[in-house]
Design a protein around this motif. Structure first.
Motif, PDB file in Angstrom:
ATOM      1  N   ASP A 118      65.503 -11.630 -78.371  1.00 35.27           N
ATOM      2  CA  ASP A 118      65.122 -12.814 -77.623  1.00 35.27           C
ATOM      3  C   ASP A 118      63.808 -13.349 -78.198  1.00 35.27           C
ATOM      4  O   ASP A 118      63.104 -12.635 -78.897  1.00 35.27           O
ATOM      5  CB  ASP A 118      64.921 -12.408 -76.155  1.00 35.27           C
ATOM      6  CG  ASP A 118      65.271 -13.538 -75.213  1.00 35.27           C
ATOM      7  OD1 ASP A 118      65.477 -14.665 -75.697  1.00 35.27           O
ATOM      8  OD2 ASP A 118      65.330 -13.285 -74.009  1.00 35.27           O
ATOM      9  N   VAL A 119      63.528 -14.597 -77.897  1.00 42.01           N
ATOM     10  CA  VAL A 119      62.239 -15.156 -78.311  1.00 42.01           C
ATOM     11  C   VAL A 119      61.500 -15.614 -77.058  1.00 42.01           C
ATOM     12  O   VAL A 119      62.053 -16.321 -76.224  1.00 42.01           O
ATOM     13  CB  VAL A 119      62.422 -16.342 -79.275  1.00 42.01           C
ATOM     14  CG1 VAL A 119      61.075 -16.958 -79.600  1.00 42.01           C
ATOM     15  CG2 VAL A 119      63.118 -15.876 -80.544  1.00 42.01           C
ATOM     16  N   VAL A 120      60.276 -15.156 -76.905  1.00 44.26           N
ATOM     17  CA  VAL A 120      59.470 -15.519 -75.735  1.00 44.26           C
ATOM     18  C   VAL A 120      58.332 -16.422 -76.183  1.00 44.26           C
ATOM     19  O   VAL A 120      57.625 -16.121 -77.140  1.00 44.26           O
ATOM     20  CB  VAL A 120      58.881 -14.252 -75.068  1.00 44.26           C
ATOM     21  CG1 VAL A 120      57.997 -14.628 -73.896  1.00 44.26           C
ATOM     22  CG2 VAL A 120      60.000 -13.332 -74.629  1.00 44.26           C
ATOM     23  N   LYS A 121      58.199 -17.529 -75.503  1.00 43.92           N
ATOM     24  CA  LYS A 121      57.135 -18.472 -75.843  1.00 43.92           C
ATOM     25  C   LYS A 121      56.073 -18.416 -74.749  1.00 43.92           C
ATOM     26  O   LYS A 121      56.399 -18.575 -73.567  1.00 43.92           O
ATOM     27  CB  LYS A 121      57.748 -19.872 -75.922  1.00 43.92           C
ATOM     28  CG  LYS A 121      57.086 -20.785 -76.924  1.00 43.92           C
ATOM     29  CD  LYS A 121      58.030 -21.936 -77.199  1.00 43.92           C
ATOM     30  CE  LYS A 121      57.270 -23.166 -77.624  1.00 43.92           C
ATOM     31  NZ  LYS A 121      58.170 -24.304 -77.859  1.00 43.92           N
ATOM     32  N   ALA A 124      63.959  -7.513 -69.388  1.00 46.35           N
ATOM     33  CA  ALA A 124      63.827  -8.967 -69.369  1.00 46.35           C
ATOM     34  C   ALA A 124      63.567  -9.458 -67.953  1.00 46.35           C
ATOM     35  O   ALA A 124      62.746 -10.355 -67.722  1.00 46.35           O
ATOM     36  CB  ALA A 124      65.094  -9.610 -69.937  1.00 46.35           C
ATOM     37  N   ALA A 125      64.274  -8.831 -66.993  1.00 37.19           N
ATOM     38  CA  ALA A 125      64.097  -9.231 -65.598  1.00 37.19           C
ATOM     39  C   ALA A 125      62.706  -8.851 -65.094  1.00 37.19           C
ATOM     40  O   ALA A 125      62.053  -9.619 -64.383  1.00 37.19           O
ATOM     41  CB  ALA A 125      65.171  -8.571 -64.740  1.00 37.19           C
ATOM     42  N   GLN A 126      62.238  -7.666 -65.510  1.00 30.92           N
ATOM     43  CA  GLN A 126      60.891  -7.214 -65.104  1.00 30.92           C
ATOM     44  C   GLN A 126      59.826  -8.166 -65.621  1.00 30.92           C
ATOM     45  O   GLN A 126      58.870  -8.491 -64.930  1.00 30.92           O
ATOM     46  CB  GLN A 126      60.621  -5.811 -65.655  1.00 30.92           C
ATOM     47  CG  GLN A 126      61.277  -4.706 -64.848  1.00 30.92           C
ATOM     48  CD  GLN A 126      61.151  -3.362 -65.551  1.00 30.92           C
ATOM     49  OE1 GLN A 126      60.851  -3.290 -66.743  1.00 30.92           O
ATOM     50  NE2 GLN A 126      61.395  -2.300 -64.801  1.00 30.92           N
ATOM     51  N   PHE A 127      60.021  -8.620 -66.852  1.00 32.41           N
ATOM     52  CA  PHE A 127      59.027  -9.470 -67.492  1.00 32.41           C
ATOM     53  C   PHE A 127      58.804 -10.755 -66.688  1.00 32.41           C
ATOM     54  O   PHE A 127      57.692 -11.268 -66.597  1.00 32.41           O
ATOM     55  CB  PHE A 127      59.476  -9.810 -68.918  1.00 32.41           C
ATOM     56  CG  PHE A 127      58.568 -10.768 -69.622  1.00 32.41           C
ATOM     57  CD1 PHE A 127      57.285 -10.369 -70.021  1.00 32.41           C
ATOM     58  CD2 PHE A 127      58.978 -12.074 -69.885  1.00 32.41           C
ATOM     59  CE1 PHE A 127      56.447 -11.258 -70.670  1.00 32.41           C
ATOM     60  CE2 PHE A 127      58.127 -12.963 -70.523  1.00 32.41           C
ATOM     61  CZ  PHE A 127      56.857 -12.559 -70.925  1.00 32.41           C
ATOM     62  N   LEU A 128      59.910 -11.249 -66.094  1.00 40.84           N
ATOM     63  CA  LEU A 128      59.798 -12.491 -65.317  1.00 40.84           C
ATOM     64  C   LEU A 128      58.822 -12.338 -64.162  1.00 40.84           C
ATOM     65  O   LEU A 128      58.259 -13.305 -63.667  1.00 40.84           O
ATOM     66  CB  LEU A 128      61.185 -12.891 -64.786  1.00 40.84           C
ATOM     67  CG  LEU A 128      62.173 -13.399 -65.825  1.00 40.84           C
ATOM     68  CD1 LEU A 128      63.523 -13.735 -65.183  1.00 40.84           C
ATOM     69  CD2 LEU A 128      61.610 -14.627 -66.549  1.00 40.84           C
ATOM     70  N   LYS A 129      58.640 -11.086 -63.710  1.00 38.70           N
ATOM     71  CA  LYS A 129      57.752 -10.872 -62.542  1.00 38.70           C
ATOM     72  C   LYS A 129      56.317 -10.554 -62.965  1.00 38.70           C
ATOM     73  O   LYS A 129      55.452 -10.425 -62.112  1.00 38.70           O
ATOM     74  CB  LYS A 129      58.309  -9.714 -61.706  1.00 38.70           C
ATOM     75  CG  LYS A 129      59.655 -10.070 -61.085  1.00 38.70           C
ATOM     76  CD  LYS A 129      60.129  -8.975 -60.144  1.00 38.70           C
ATOM     77  CE  LYS A 129      61.580  -9.139 -59.782  1.00 38.70           C
ATOM     78  NZ  LYS A 129      62.355  -7.912 -60.014  1.00 38.70           N
ATOM     79  N   VAL A 130      56.072 -10.409 -64.243  1.00 33.25           N
ATOM     80  CA  VAL A 130      54.715 -10.057 -64.704  1.00 33.25           C
ATOM     81  C   VAL A 130      53.807 -11.281 -64.560  1.00 33.25           C
ATOM     82  O   VAL A 130      54.201 -12.386 -64.928  1.00 33.25           O
ATOM     83  CB  VAL A 130      54.742  -9.593 -66.167  1.00 33.25           C
ATOM     84  CG1 VAL A 130      53.313  -9.364 -66.671  1.00 33.25           C
ATOM     85  CG2 VAL A 130      55.562  -8.334 -66.316  1.00 33.25           C
ATOM     86  N   GLY A 187      47.819 -11.658 -70.406  1.00 31.13           N
ATOM     87  CA  GLY A 187      48.306 -10.504 -69.654  1.00 31.13           C
ATOM     88  C   GLY A 187      49.776 -10.234 -69.923  1.00 31.13           C
ATOM     89  O   GLY A 187      50.182  -9.077 -70.112  1.00 31.13           O
ATOM     90  N   ARG A 188      50.548 -11.291 -69.963  1.00 30.68           N
ATOM     91  CA  ARG A 188      51.992 -11.128 -70.196  1.00 30.68           C
ATOM     92  C   ARG A 188      52.240 -10.646 -71.623  1.00 30.68           C
ATOM     93  O   ARG A 188      53.123  -9.826 -71.868  1.00 30.68           O
ATOM     94  CB  ARG A 188      52.713 -12.445 -69.949  1.00 30.68           C
ATOM     95  CG  ARG A 188      52.492 -12.958 -68.533  1.00 30.68           C
ATOM     96  CD  ARG A 188      53.326 -14.172 -68.250  1.00 30.68           C
ATOM     97  NE  ARG A 188      54.703 -13.806 -67.936  1.00 30.68           N
ATOM     98  CZ  ARG A 188      55.718 -14.641 -68.037  1.00 30.68           C
ATOM     99  NH1 ARG A 188      55.522 -15.860 -68.471  1.00 30.68           N
ATOM    100  NH2 ARG A 188      56.932 -14.247 -67.730  1.00 30.68           N
ATOM    101  N   ARG A 189      51.434 -11.172 -72.553  1.00 25.56           N
ATOM    102  CA  ARG A 189      51.564 -10.740 -73.949  1.00 25.56           C
ATOM    103  C   ARG A 189      51.264  -9.239 -74.046  1.00 25.56           C
ATOM    104  O   ARG A 189      51.992  -8.477 -74.691  1.00 25.56           O
ATOM    105  CB  ARG A 189      50.593 -11.555 -74.811  1.00 25.56           C
ATOM    106  CG  ARG A 189      50.571 -11.147 -76.271  1.00 25.56           C
ATOM    107  CD  ARG A 189      49.704 -12.099 -77.086  1.00 25.56           C
ATOM    108  NE  ARG A 189      49.507 -11.611 -78.438  1.00 25.56           N
ATOM    109  CZ  ARG A 189      48.506 -10.805 -78.787  1.00 25.56           C
ATOM    110  NH1 ARG A 189      47.629 -10.407 -77.878  1.00 25.56           N
ATOM    111  NH2 ARG A 189      48.408 -10.389 -80.037  1.00 25.56           N
TER     112      ARG A 189
END
Ligand SMILES: Nc1nc2c(ncn2[C@@H]2O[C@H](COP(=O)(O)OP(=O)(O)OP(=O)(O)O)[C@@H](O)[C@H]2O)c(=O)[nH]1
Ligand SMILES: [Mg+2]
Length: 417
Positions: A369-372, A411-417, A379-381
């Motif tokens: 995946d690519v995250v922008k 991926a789902a966890q990341f959405l909550k960070v 913090g998310r990085r």
């Protein structure tokens, strides 16, 4: 068309099927075409005759049967050499088709997408090219063995062959174009971080019925061999909320012509690197073992990636057709194996268990995946790096782009960070 279907039964102890079942399958295959079958038989064969396959007595006997039934097409369920085919046509004065020819006819009938049509045409031309026989050798001898290239000395066969080669080249170019366009679409889809689940299996095993059940779609499912030719893909949500792309594909069959396997490689690419393969089996079929072996052989021949190969789940379908004892036996086996599930795509039995099983299976699957991120999202990085998910990073004065590989859960966890 009035048709006779013959299964030449070579005495071969390594055969996977009984001759009667082979004939039955050949008749089902032939029935996929719009023809009328008036005669069918297993013909025992000690040793195939190089010129005519059958011996002269058999030829005559069959010829009489064909005449009295007004047969104009004979389908021989096996491979014929071009010479055998030609001689039989002459001997019986009718059209003769071998197994590869028959399958090509069916595929030609079924193909619907542009890519499918091109692939079948290409396979048919390759087959035709291999059928060209040197019947003009006497002419060549008259010319004293001088080899002329092109021009007046060119034999019929060479010019035929050249015409076919030209046509093959043209088709290949067209096909390349179509495949390129599809690949563009495909790489666009790859960005959707959903795992791909592919249904494979012997023709008529129930893949499309299962596909329809799981997706609510209406894909052509019929009691007919090779009902599906062009692959279909749909998004499906599993009980956990995990989304997948489910792919329905062309069915396999024993002795699938190698030309066709080659031709369908491109279409089957989704299968070749699917995250999970569901091998759908008609467990009620008397030859279900032989069918499963054939499917595994073809997967081998298609060069399925090792990753995919290690993730195959067998779906034993049509359990509603089993007797009580058979059902208990099948369920016992599947209870003991992590790789087998019993279902009925018709009654829905076992399907919710299968869906959870797929969920379970895909938990650990990683997708790219690519995250922008905005420059302010340090913090998310950091979270991505801490979890060891980052494969590559590029940034400019406006944003950071991170290539990651993660499980759907991450991926789902990341959405909550
Ligand atoms: N009794 C019973 N019939 C089923 C079941 N699943 C599928 N069928 C029937 O089997 C036949 C073939 O089903 P399809 O779904 O077209 O099979 P397929 O594997 O997609 O076949 P191809 O596209 O030809 O490769 C149809 O008549 C279905 O109704 C099942 O669980 N039980
Ligand atoms: Mg189908």
């Amino acid at each position: 068309m009035h048709v006779s279907v013959l299964h030449p039964n070579l005495l071969n102890p390594n055969k996977r099927r009984t001759p009667e079942h082979s004939l039955e399958e050949a008749v089902s295959l032939a029935n996929a075409l719009d023809i009328e079958i008036l005669h069918e038989a297993v013909i025992p064969l000690k040793k195939p005759n190089a010129g005519t396959l059958f011996g002269s007595g058999k030829l005559l006997e069959l010829s009489q049967i064909f005449k009295s039934n007004d047969i104009d097409l004979v389908i021989i369920d096996g491979p014929l050499t071009p010479i055998q085919q030609r001689n039989l046509e002459k001997e019986w004065n009718l059209k003769v088709l071998d197994r590869t020819g028959l399958i090509l006819e069916i595929f030609g009938d079924r193909a619907q997408t542009r890519e499918g049509v091109l692939q079948v045409d290409l396979a048919a031309l390759n087959y035709q090219r291999s059928r060209l026989v040197r019947t003009w050798t006497h002419l060549e001898r008259q010319r004293g063995g001088l080899s002329f290239i092109g021009g007046a000395g060119e034999t019929q066969i060479e010019s035929d062959r050249r015409q076919i080669d030209d046509a093959i080249l043209r088709l290949k170019k067209q096909l390349e174009k179509v495949v390129k366009t599809r690949e563009l679409h495909r790489s666009a889809r790859k960005k959707i971080p959903y795992p791909i689940v592919a249904l494979v299996g012997y023709t008529n095993a129930g893949k499309s019925t299962l596909f329809n059940y799981m997706t609510g779609a209406k894909v052509f499912a019929k009691d007919m061999l090779f009902a599906t030719l062009d692959p279909t893909m749909r998004e499906v949500e599993l009980p956990s909320g995990q989304k997948i792309i489910l792919s329905d594909t062309v069915g396999f069959i024993s002795e699938l012509p190698t030309q066709l396997i080659a031709a369908f490689r491109a279409t089957l690419e989704e299968v070749l690197d699917a995250n999970l393969i569901l091998h759908v089996r008609d467990i009620s079929h008397p030859e279900t073992e032989a069918q499963a072996n054939d499917v595994n052989d073809i997967l081998e021949e298609l060069d399925v990636s090792d990753n995919t190969k290690s993730n195959i789940l067998e779906v034993w379908n049509k359990t509603d057709l089993l007797s009580n004892d058979e059902l208990i036996n099948a369920k016992n086996i599947s209870d003991r194996s992590e790789k087998i599930r019993t279902v009925s795509a018709l009654t829905g039995d076992g399907l919710s268990v299968l869906l959870s099983e797929i969920d379970e299976n895909l938990k650990e699957i990683t997708v790219s995946d690519v995250v922008k991120l905005a420059l302010t999202e340090g913090g998310r990085r950091a979270w991505l790096y801490k979890n060891n998910l980052v494969k590559n990073e590029v940034s400019n004065e406006n944003f950071i782009e991170l290539s990651v590989t993660w499980t759907p859960k991450q991926a789902a966890q990341f959405l909550k960070v």
